[in-house]
Design an enzyme around this catalytic site. Structure first.
Site, PDB file in Angstrom:
ATOM      1  N   ASN A 122       0.801  -1.211   0.000  1.00 32.25           N
ATOM      2  CA  ASN A 122       0.000   0.000   0.000  1.00 32.25           C
ATOM      3  C   ASN A 122       0.847   1.280   0.000  1.00 32.25           C
ATOM      4  O   ASN A 122       2.014   1.261  -0.359  1.00 32.25           O
ATOM      5  CB  ASN A 122      -1.049   0.004   1.104  1.00 32.25           C
ATOM      6  CG  ASN A 122      -2.305   0.700   0.609  1.00 32.25           C
ATOM      7  OD1 ASN A 122      -2.417   1.907   0.741  1.00 32.25           O
ATOM      8  ND2 ASN A 122      -3.212  -0.027  -0.015  1.00 32.25           N
ATOM      9  N   ARG A 123       0.239   2.399   0.417  1.00 36.41           N
ATOM     10  CA  ARG A 123       0.822   3.722   0.120  1.00 36.41           C
ATOM     11  C   ARG A 123       1.693   4.286   1.231  1.00 36.41           C
ATOM     12  O   ARG A 123       1.435   4.042   2.416  1.00 36.41           O
ATOM     13  CB  ARG A 123      -0.306   4.715  -0.172  1.00 36.41           C
ATOM     14  CG  ARG A 123      -1.072   4.369  -1.428  1.00 36.41           C
ATOM     15  CD  ARG A 123      -2.278   5.260  -1.646  1.00 36.41           C
ATOM     16  NE  ARG A 123      -2.915   4.938  -2.935  1.00 36.41           N
ATOM     17  CZ  ARG A 123      -3.748   3.908  -3.110  1.00 36.41           C
ATOM     18  NH1 ARG A 123      -4.089   3.146  -2.093  1.00 36.41           N
ATOM     19  NH2 ARG A 123      -4.239   3.639  -4.310  1.00 36.41           N
ATOM     20  N   HIS A 148       2.643   0.166  -3.339  1.00 35.34           N
ATOM     21  CA  HIS A 148       3.064  -1.216  -3.587  1.00 35.34           C
ATOM     22  C   HIS A 148       4.511  -1.355  -4.063  1.00 35.34           C
ATOM     23  O   HIS A 148       4.809  -2.116  -4.994  1.00 35.34           O
ATOM     24  CB  HIS A 148       2.133  -1.882  -4.602  1.00 35.34           C
ATOM     25  CG  HIS A 148       0.709  -2.035  -4.132  1.00 35.34           C
ATOM     26  ND1 HIS A 148       0.356  -2.135  -2.808  1.00 35.34           N
ATOM     27  CD2 HIS A 148      -0.471  -2.118  -4.818  1.00 35.34           C
ATOM     28  CE1 HIS A 148      -0.961  -2.278  -2.697  1.00 35.34           C
ATOM     29  NE2 HIS A 148      -1.486  -2.257  -3.895  1.00 35.34           N
ATOM     30  N   HIS A 219      -1.317  -9.880  -3.254  1.00 37.95           N
ATOM     31  CA  HIS A 219      -2.387  -9.086  -3.863  1.00 37.95           C
ATOM     32  C   HIS A 219      -3.321  -9.935  -4.728  1.00 37.95           C
ATOM     33  O   HIS A 219      -3.648  -9.553  -5.862  1.00 37.95           O
ATOM     34  CB  HIS A 219      -1.776  -7.948  -4.682  1.00 37.95           C
ATOM     35  CG  HIS A 219      -2.626  -6.722  -4.746  1.00 37.95           C
ATOM     36  ND1 HIS A 219      -3.982  -6.762  -4.995  1.00 37.95           N
ATOM     37  CD2 HIS A 219      -2.319  -5.416  -4.592  1.00 37.95           C
ATOM     38  CE1 HIS A 219      -4.460  -5.534  -4.996  1.00 37.95           C
ATOM     39  NE2 HIS A 219      -3.467  -4.693  -4.746  1.00 37.95           N
ATOM     40  N   TYR A 221      -6.609 -11.202  -6.296  1.00 42.08           N
ATOM     41  CA  TYR A 221      -7.933 -10.629  -6.586  1.00 42.08           C
ATOM     42  C   TYR A 221      -8.905 -11.812  -6.615  1.00 42.08           C
ATOM     43  O   TYR A 221      -8.845 -12.631  -7.529  1.00 42.08           O
ATOM     44  CB  TYR A 221      -7.939  -9.967  -7.963  1.00 42.08           C
ATOM     45  CG  TYR A 221      -7.342  -8.595  -8.034  1.00 42.08           C
ATOM     46  CD1 TYR A 221      -5.991  -8.374  -7.793  1.00 42.08           C
ATOM     47  CD2 TYR A 221      -8.127  -7.499  -8.364  1.00 42.08           C
ATOM     48  CE1 TYR A 221      -5.450  -7.106  -7.878  1.00 42.08           C
ATOM     49  CE2 TYR A 221      -7.592  -6.223  -8.454  1.00 42.08           C
ATOM     50  CZ  TYR A 221      -6.253  -6.034  -8.209  1.00 42.08           C
ATOM     51  OH  TYR A 221      -5.718  -4.776  -8.296  1.00 42.08           O
ATOM     52  N   ASP A 291     -11.734   0.757  -0.174  1.00 42.47           N
ATOM     53  CA  ASP A 291     -10.297   0.705  -0.441  1.00 42.47           C
ATOM     54  C   ASP A 291      -9.620   1.217   0.830  1.00 42.47           C
ATOM     55  O   ASP A 291      -8.938   2.240   0.813  1.00 42.47           O
ATOM     56  CB  ASP A 291      -9.954   1.568  -1.666  1.00 42.47           C
ATOM     57  CG  ASP A 291      -8.561   1.266  -2.207  1.00 42.47           C
ATOM     58  OD1 ASP A 291      -7.837   0.492  -1.547  1.00 42.47           O
ATOM     59  OD2 ASP A 291      -8.200   1.797  -3.276  1.00 42.47           O
ATOM     60  N   GLN A 327      -6.316  -4.684   4.252  1.00 39.94           N
ATOM     61  CA  GLN A 327      -6.763  -3.741   3.229  1.00 39.94           C
ATOM     62  C   GLN A 327      -7.862  -4.432   2.437  1.00 39.94           C
ATOM     63  O   GLN A 327      -7.628  -5.440   1.769  1.00 39.94           O
ATOM     64  CB  GLN A 327      -5.598  -3.362   2.293  1.00 39.94           C
ATOM     65  CG  GLN A 327      -5.939  -2.324   1.248  1.00 39.94           C
ATOM     66  CD  GLN A 327      -5.979  -0.879   1.785  1.00 39.94           C
ATOM     67  OE1 GLN A 327      -5.475  -0.626   2.893  1.00 39.94           O
ATOM     68  NE2 GLN A 327      -6.566   0.031   1.044  1.00 39.94           N
ATOM     69  N   GLU A 356      -5.901  -7.825   1.622  1.00 40.40           N
ATOM     70  CA  GLU A 356      -4.448  -7.811   1.761  1.00 40.40           C
ATOM     71  C   GLU A 356      -4.084  -7.635   3.231  1.00 40.40           C
ATOM     72  O   GLU A 356      -4.377  -6.599   3.820  1.00 40.40           O
ATOM     73  CB  GLU A 356      -3.874  -6.650   0.938  1.00 40.40           C
ATOM     74  CG  GLU A 356      -4.209  -6.748  -0.536  1.00 40.40           C
ATOM     75  CD  GLU A 356      -4.319  -5.378  -1.174  1.00 40.40           C
ATOM     76  OE1 GLU A 356      -3.297  -4.718  -1.368  1.00 40.40           O
ATOM     77  OE2 GLU A 356      -5.447  -4.963  -1.473  1.00 40.40           O
TER      78      GLU A 356
HETATM   79  C1  BGC Z   1      -4.965  -0.365  -3.242  1.00 43.48           C
HETATM   80  C2  BGC Z   1      -5.822   0.222  -4.324  1.00 43.48           C
HETATM   81  C3  BGC Z   1      -5.165  -0.049  -5.622  1.00 43.48           C
HETATM   82  C4  BGC Z   1      -5.023  -1.525  -5.776  1.00 43.48           C
HETATM   83  C5  BGC Z   1      -4.230  -1.778  -7.014  1.00 43.48           C
HETATM   84  C6  BGC Z   1      -4.935  -1.831  -3.438  1.00 43.48           C
HETATM   85  O1  BGC Z   1      -4.144  -2.404  -2.468  1.00 43.48           O
HETATM   86  O2  BGC Z   1      -5.421  -0.012  -1.970  1.00 43.48           O
HETATM   87  O3  BGC Z   1      -5.992   1.612  -4.167  1.00 43.48           O
HETATM   88  O4  BGC Z   1      -5.880   0.474  -6.690  1.00 43.48           O
HETATM   89  O5  BGC Z   1      -4.347  -2.074  -4.699  1.00 43.48           O
HETATM   90  O6  BGC Z   1      -4.486  -2.959  -7.546  1.00 43.48           O
END
Ligand code: BGC
Length: 390
Positions: A122-123, A148, A219, A221, A291, A327, A356
């Site tokens: 994350n950020r 990431h 990550h 999905y 998110d 997350q 996550e």
């Molecule tokens: C983030 C999202 C992002 C995504 C990317 C997530 O972990 O929080 O903002 O767009 O990852 O695939």
């Protein structure tokens, strides 16, 4: 409501049949019947994952157990490519999104599908932090922030791979001092283990030769109706979190812990992901949906911190972790613009969710958050388990 659901099922079945008639890659011995239709589901052709990249061999590895589950992993980004688990009728269903070849992953349409995220999940605000009085500048790859691991995060790196057994794969990546702006040579090892109880255990370890920050995650999905199904808003979710981290418009946590009670973020009692996603709410607006990082209630590896269920396939996912945060991302940036997913499928808006497990975003700048600092001589070690049942 019911009619809508039937329509969605019909659409997903015809999409699957269409894909089958249009040259799905050849089947392998992992071939199984799809739960939602008469088409077959299979792991991608491993030949499409053979490549020489970054001076290493890229491959597709397959893990199997005795209960009918199959996991395909590539060492390009340490990614989960396919995760086939039995549905309520005992037929295997691929529950994660991905691509059919390493070339497709390299195009970075969605760069993070199934990948190991490092060095930092994350950020981090403005891509800046200070450690031991020294300021570091990371890649700015997401608006004004780093996300990431930056432009060259682990998702684009080739890990060295060792298949330890039919159900276990060890991946190692050595990230050089300064890579992405992060200090220290960091050696990260990830071991994937597929259990006979249909659990996928992910064990992360890391060491460094300089003080640094680290926050690894995966990550994947997920769509428990089957990857390529049109939505996840009907998947039923429960999260053991009484609070979440509100974010600013650039998705950086404000530093507050907000109680979920009385908000659309209350998943303490199961509800569909879609139930409150359309509520007029500042936080849902900032995230374009969910998110956000959930502050997990006290837990250990014996109790699930999140449970998701599909009423279509009967597949249930339980998440266990040693991490303090989760997350939850509801696939708000997926567009379905191209049919480049596995088997020629498109992955539309909100057709997957991510759970996550991690320390909190921006922890290097927020002293009140649990520390993500790793020092020489210490070993970062954390375990997350995704367990499937029906
Ligand atoms: C983030 C999202 C992002 C995504 C990317 C997530 O972990 O929080 O903002 O767009 O990852 O695939």
């Amino acid at each position: 409501m019911k009619n809508n659901k039937n329509l969605l099922m019909m659409l997903s079945c015809s999409a699957a049949l269409f894909a089958a008639c249009n040259g799905n890659p050849k089947t392998t011995d992992s071939t199984v019947k799809d739960s939602a239709s008469t088409t077959t589901q299979h792991v991608p052709d491993s030949a499409n994952f053979e490549a020489d990249l970054q001076g290493q061999k890229v491959k597709l590895f397959t893990l199997k157990n005795t209960s009918g589950a199959t996991v395909a992993i590539t060492n390009y980004g340490g990614r989960l490519v396919s995760l086939l688990v039995p549905d309520k009728d005992g037929k295997a269903t691929d529950v994660i999104l991905g691509y059919d070849s390493v070339k497709s992953y390299q195009k970075r349409g969605e760069p993070y599908f199934g990948a190991i995220i490092g060095r930092y999940g994350n950020r981090i605000a403005k891509g800046k932090f200070t450690l031991d009085g020294k300021a570091y500048q990371l890649d700015i790859n997401d608006g004004v922030n780093t996300l990431h691991g930056g432009f060259n995060g682990f998702y684009g790196k080739v890990f060295s791979a060792k298949q330890l057994s039919a159900s276990q794969l060890e991946l190692t990546y050595v990230s050089k001092d300064g890579e992405g702006g992060y200090p220290g040579n960091l050696t990260a090892t990830v071991v994937y283990t597929l259990g006979d109880d249909n659990s996928l255990k992910i064990e992360y370890k890391a060491t460094t030769d300089k003080t640094t920050v680290v926050n690894l995650t995966n990550h994947a999905y997920f769509n428990l109706n089957g990857a390529g199904s049109p939505t996840i808003t009907d998947n039923v979710l429960q999260i053991n979190a009484d609070a979440f981290l509100p974010v600013d418009t650039t998705l950086i946590p404000t530093g507050k812990l907000q109680p979920v009670k009385g908000t659309p973020f209350d998943f303490t009692v199961s509800k569909t992901i879609g139930k409150d996603i359309g509520t007029a709410d500042e936080q849902l607006k900032n995230g374009k949906g969910y998110d956000h990082n959930f502050v997990l209630n006290k837990h250990d590896l014996t109790t699930p911190i999140a449970t998701v269920k599909s009423t279509v396939t009967g597949i249930t996912l339980e998440v266990f972790t040693e991490e303090p945060g989760l997350q939850f991302y509801s696939g708000n940036f997926l567009t379905g613009a191209t049919k480049d997913g596995k088997g020629g499928k498109a992955y539309p808006y909100r057709s997957a969710f991510c759970l996550e497990t991690q320390h909190f975003p921006d922890a290097p700048n927020q002293a009140a958050f649990a520390s993500t600092v790793l020092k020489p001589g210490q070993t970062y070690h954390t375990v997350t388990i995704y367990k499937f049942s029906k």
